[in-house]
Design a protein around this motif. Structure first.
Motif, PDB file in Angstrom:
ATOM      1  N   ALA A 263       1.016   3.985  -2.881  1.00 60.23           N
ATOM      2  CA  ALA A 263       0.647   5.365  -2.543  1.00 60.23           C
ATOM      3  C   ALA A 263       1.795   6.316  -2.857  1.00 60.23           C
ATOM      4  O   ALA A 263       1.579   7.398  -3.418  1.00 60.23           O
ATOM      5  CB  ALA A 263       0.261   5.451  -1.061  1.00 60.23           C
TER       6      ALA A 263
ATOM      7  N   LYS B 144       0.829  -1.205   0.000  1.00 68.26           N
ATOM      8  CA  LYS B 144       0.000   0.000   0.000  1.00 68.26           C
ATOM      9  C   LYS B 144       0.868   1.261   0.000  1.00 68.26           C
ATOM     10  O   LYS B 144       0.583   2.222  -0.707  1.00 68.26           O
ATOM     11  CB  LYS B 144      -0.911   0.036   1.236  1.00 68.26           C
ATOM     12  CG  LYS B 144      -2.149  -0.788   1.156  1.00 68.26           C
ATOM     13  CD  LYS B 144      -2.947  -0.552   2.452  1.00 68.26           C
ATOM     14  CE  LYS B 144      -4.262  -1.241   2.463  1.00 68.26           C
ATOM     15  NZ  LYS B 144      -4.972  -1.026   3.737  1.00 68.26           N
TER      16      LYS B 144
ATOM     17  N   LEU C  60      -0.508  10.530   1.499  1.00 65.49           N
ATOM     18  CA  LEU C  60      -0.156   9.124   1.753  1.00 65.49           C
ATOM     19  C   LEU C  60      -1.108   8.495   2.758  1.00 65.49           C
ATOM     20  O   LEU C  60      -1.585   7.380   2.556  1.00 65.49           O
ATOM     21  CB  LEU C  60       1.278   9.014   2.276  1.00 65.49           C
ATOM     22  CG  LEU C  60       2.401   9.121   1.262  1.00 65.49           C
ATOM     23  CD1 LEU C  60       3.751   9.137   1.968  1.00 65.49           C
ATOM     24  CD2 LEU C  60       2.347   7.991   0.252  1.00 65.49           C
TER      25      LEU C  60
ATOM     26  N   GLN D 260      -4.153   9.390   3.478  1.00 61.94           N
ATOM     27  CA  GLN D 260      -5.482   9.232   2.881  1.00 61.94           C
ATOM     28  C   GLN D 260      -5.508   8.050   1.914  1.00 61.94           C
ATOM     29  O   GLN D 260      -6.442   7.253   1.925  1.00 61.94           O
ATOM     30  CB  GLN D 260      -5.897  10.511   2.162  1.00 61.94           C
ATOM     31  CG  GLN D 260      -6.249  11.635   3.099  1.00 61.94           C
ATOM     32  CD  GLN D 260      -6.526  12.941   2.376  1.00 61.94           C
ATOM     33  OE1 GLN D 260      -6.231  13.103   1.196  1.00 61.94           O
ATOM     34  NE2 GLN D 260      -7.079  13.897   3.100  1.00 61.94           N
ATOM     35  N   MET D 261      -4.477   7.922   1.089  1.00 61.40           N
ATOM     36  CA  MET D 261      -4.430   6.830   0.123  1.00 61.40           C
ATOM     37  C   MET D 261      -4.342   5.468   0.812  1.00 61.40           C
ATOM     38  O   MET D 261      -4.836   4.476   0.294  1.00 61.40           O
ATOM     39  CB  MET D 261      -3.250   7.001  -0.840  1.00 61.40           C
ATOM     40  CG  MET D 261      -3.464   8.070  -1.879  1.00 61.40           C
ATOM     41  SD  MET D 261      -2.124   8.098  -3.078  1.00 61.40           S
ATOM     42  CE  MET D 261      -1.035   9.320  -2.395  1.00 61.40           C
ATOM     43  N   MET D 262      -3.693   5.459   1.971  1.00 63.36           N
ATOM     44  CA  MET D 262      -3.531   4.193   2.691  1.00 63.36           C
ATOM     45  C   MET D 262      -4.704   3.928   3.638  1.00 63.36           C
ATOM     46  O   MET D 262      -4.740   2.900   4.320  1.00 63.36           O
ATOM     47  CB  MET D 262      -2.216   4.197   3.464  1.00 63.36           C
ATOM     48  CG  MET D 262      -1.009   4.191   2.534  1.00 63.36           C
ATOM     49  SD  MET D 262       0.554   4.258   3.395  1.00 63.36           S
ATOM     50  CE  MET D 262       0.523   2.707   4.279  1.00 63.36           C
TER      51      MET D 262
ATOM     52  N   ARG E  78       2.004   7.311  -6.424  1.00 64.37           N
ATOM     53  CA  ARG E  78       0.940   8.198  -6.908  1.00 64.37           C
ATOM     54  C   ARG E  78       1.130   9.647  -6.481  1.00 64.37           C
ATOM     55  O   ARG E  78       0.413  10.522  -6.956  1.00 64.37           O
ATOM     56  CB  ARG E  78      -0.426   7.686  -6.437  1.00 64.37           C
ATOM     57  CG  ARG E  78      -0.824   6.375  -7.128  1.00 64.37           C
ATOM     58  CD  ARG E  78      -2.285   6.013  -6.898  1.00 64.37           C
ATOM     59  NE  ARG E  78      -2.703   5.999  -5.510  1.00 64.37           N
ATOM     60  CZ  ARG E  78      -2.744   4.920  -4.733  1.00 64.37           C
ATOM     61  NH1 ARG E  78      -2.373   3.749  -5.196  1.00 64.37           N
ATOM     62  NH2 ARG E  78      -3.173   5.011  -3.487  1.00 64.37           N
TER      63      ARG E  78
END
Length: 168
Positions: free
Chosen positions: A111, A107, A158, A160-162, A114
């Motif tokens: 992340a 993850k 990071l 939020q993405m995780m 991105r």
């Protein structure tokens, strides 16, 4: 030990960190290898420009970043620079054997890839490589405030993405 031996010993000791930062920038193992090699070559050719007593790692990271910028510009951003997840998983070793750690690492890598380039650079230098704000500011030739805001935005993105909640 003369200055040349000290320089070369320092360069050799920094190879794993240079390789890791090259992957942070390029997101591709082959590009990371090429970038690391080009950085070492440039560092050896420019050894006389390095001032003993200053941070060799900061100097080499700046060279690497500049080389990467040149590479990206020369490609004209026509090439897709995203590494497949299978390649990203082969970078480094997972320090925790548990399956949960492997999932977290996947993850985090996804992340990190991105993040916008400018945030990924700062996150890589400060959170992964352990540089301070001032050192990161010097490496990237940015004001400390810019480094700070990019780190905050990158860290927040990071998290939020995780799917990790972050404090106020």
């Amino acid at each position: 030990m003369d200055q040349s031996e000290s320089f070369e010993d320092g360069l050799t000791a920094l190879l794993p960190r240079l390789r890791r930062f090259a992957h942070t920038l390029s997101r591709n193992p082959a590009d990371a290898d090429d970038l690391t090699q080009a950085t070492i070559e440039r560092g050896l050719r420019s050894q006389a420009q390095w001032e003993p007593g200053t941070r060799l790692d900061s100097w080499l990271y700046r060279i690497m970043r500049n080389l990467w910028i040149d590479t990206v510009r020369s490609r004209g951003r026509k090439e897709d620079l995203h590494a497949p997840v299978e390649q990203a998983e082969q970078i480094g070793e997972d320090p925790r054997p548990a399956i949960e750690a492997s999932i977290d690492l996947q993850k985090a890598i996804a992340a990190m890839e991105r993040l916008p380039d400018e945030q990924r650079e700062v996150v890589g230098l400060i959170l992964i490589e352990g540089f301070g704000y001032r050192e990161c500011s010097e490496i990237l030739r940015l004001p400390i405030g810019t480094v700070s805001s990019r780190l905050v935005r990158g860290r927040t993105a990071l998290l939020q993405m995780m799917g990790t909640p972050h404090g106020d």
